[in-house]
Design an enzyme around this catalytic site. Structure first.
Site, short mmCIF file in Angstrom:
data_model
loop_
_atom_site.label_atom_id
_atom_site.label_comp_id
_atom_site.label_asym_id
_atom_site.label_seq_id
_atom_site.Cartn_x
_atom_site.Cartn_y
_atom_site.Cartn_z
CG HIS A 121 110.52 -18.67 9.01
ND1 HIS A 121 109.50 -19.41 9.64
CD2 HIS A 121 110.49 -17.19 9.58
CE1 HIS A 121 108.83 -18.50 10.55
NE2 HIS A 121 109.39 -17.40 10.66
CG ASP A 198 109.63 -19.44 3.12
OD1 ASP A 198 108.77 -18.29 2.90
OD2 ASP A 198 110.05 -19.53 3.99
CD GLN A 201 111.01 -11.62 5.37
OE1 GLN A 201 111.06 -10.58 4.69
NE2 GLN A 201 110.40 -12.06 6.30
CE LYS A 224 106.71 -12.86 7.00
NZ LYS A 224 106.92 -12.26 8.15
CB CYS A 361 110.90 -18.02 13.42
SG CYS A 361 109.80 -17.04 14.23
#
Ligand code: PMP
Length: 406
Positions: A121, A198, A201, A224, A361
């Site tokens: 991302h 990261d 997600q 999220k 993104c």
């Protein structure tokens, strides 16, 4: 886990959009919020809104207890050793930027390498481009396999003794690929580099254990994972955080302020300059309670089943291309031959179905896929097979519609 029961706790899902019952398939952009989270925010603002860490009055103490209580919930949620390792941020973006601006700029120099992948991302690309610019370090990319997955062989080839930082998404927001973080961290450490993850997600959808992953930093966003917007987390190993300088300076983060010199509070507060995101942290704590009550393993199993069902149904549609490996998290990114993804999303919206369309993104990944944009349907604990059936029926309609137009 009964998704139909879970749905009832999300008031927003019980509405019609364009005259059709809402089918929300955009949770990778942001998830919806369940009643316990909405109620926790409401309770804070109605009953004990106050600043933290300062007042001795009763409301201030209550707010501080709730804010620091949320930190302990996060610590347990990711299995960090101590709350000193849990920093509240605005989200994943701010968390990664903090590592880049503080650790990156202080520890890298010309000849050093930062290694990321093509599937990152923008939040896990641009901060490193900036570090490279400021320090003279080189940014390198781990190439992807044909299906968009990462092979450890390629990681071994790309990470060298010059690599100082490896930063990879645990789950890709476009391909749905689930990356072998634990193994990548081993390769990073073997070469003397630190591992940044990261987790935007992954944290909402699977059990996270930062000690088992042995990552040095882990970033994720509250919005999220059923929590409010504006709150996120940076986990960092204490030994590293202790040596790092804050990136924001001002109230709350100081120990002593003189005319020309100041000193910082201890961890984690030295990284939380200014009035913190109090309601956000409390809301995130409520979201964690909610997710844990259902069980992260149950959520992961539900989404896995749904994603496989979606893949099966969608790959049967002629002229529809799906991107990413078969074994994946709960999202399906796709294109329909000859139809722009924005048109796909517009037709689906008319059917009450919310999907994301665009570059997500991830422009370098779009380039790698050789497309300018894609559509994406992303799932969460409140989605059902019925949602997928409606999506598939609407996609067939989209194809027919554009087939007639052209
Ligand atoms: N990384 C990934 C993989 C993401 O999907 C996102 C959100 N789309 C981010 C980082 C950035 O998260 P936020 O906007 O909450 O900071």
């Amino acid at each position: 886990m009964d998704a139909k029961e879970v749905r009832k706790l999300f008031p927003i899902l019980n509405q019609e959009v364009n005259g059709k019952p809402l089918v929300y398939l955009d949770s990778a952009a942001t998830s919806q919020k369940p009643l316990p989270v909405i109620e926790a925010l409401d309770k804070y603002y109605r009953e004990y809104n106050s600043n933290v860490h300062r007042g001795v009055h009763t409301l201030g103490t209550k707010a501080t207890d709730a804010y620091e209580g949320a930190r302990e919930k996060v610590r347990k949620f990711i299995n960090a050793k101590s709350t000193e390792e849990v920093i509240f941020t605005r989200g994943t973006t701010t968390a990664i930027n903090t590592v880049a601006a503080s650790y990156g700029r202080a520890n890298l120099r010309e000849g050093d390498e930062i290694v990321i992948t093509y599937m990152e991302h923008h939040s896990n690309i641009i901060p490193w481009q900036q570090v490279a610019k400021h320090t003279g370090a080189t940014l390198k990319y781990i190439p992807l396999q044909e299906d968009g997955s990462i092979s450890l062989e390629e990681v071994e080839k790309t990470v060298t003794s010059n690599t100082k930082i490896v930063s990879v998404a645990q789950v890709s927001n476009v391909l749905g690929a689930i990356n072998p973080i634990k193994e990548i961290a081993k390769i990073a450490h073997k070469n003397g580099a630190i591992m940044v993850v990261d987790g935007a997600q992954s944290a909402p959808h699977m059990k996270i254990d930062v000690q088992d992953l042995d990552c040095d930093f882990f970033a994720f966003s509250g919005h999220k994972m059923c929590g409010p917007t504006g709150i996120g987390v940076l986990y960092g190993k204490k030994a590293l955080l202790e040596k790092m300088e804050p990136v924001e300076f001002g109230g709350e983060m100081i120990d002593f302020v003189g005319l020309y010199e100041s000193t910082w509070k201890e961890l984690p507060w030295k990284f939380e300059g200014g009035t913190p995101i109090i309601a956000g942290a409390i809301g995130l704590g409520a979201a964690i309670d909610f997710l844990e009550q259902i069980g992260l393993n149950n959520i992961a199993a539900h989404e896995h089943k749904l994603a496989q069902y979606a893949l099966e149904q969608m790959s049967a549609i002629e002229g529809l291309t799906i991107y990413g490996p078969k074994e994946r998290a709960g999202l399906v990114t796709f294109n329909i031959d000859g139809v722009h993804p924005h048109d796909v999303a517009t037709v689906l919206d008319a059917e009450g179905i919310a999907v994301r369309a665009g570059h997500h993104c991830a422009q370098p990944l779009m380039k790698w896929l050789n497309v300018s944009a894609t559509a994406r349907a992303s799932l969460y604990l409140y989605n059902t097979e019925e949602d997928i059936d409606k999506l598939v029926a609407a996609l067939k309609k989209t194809k027919e519609y554009f087939g007639h137009v052209f």
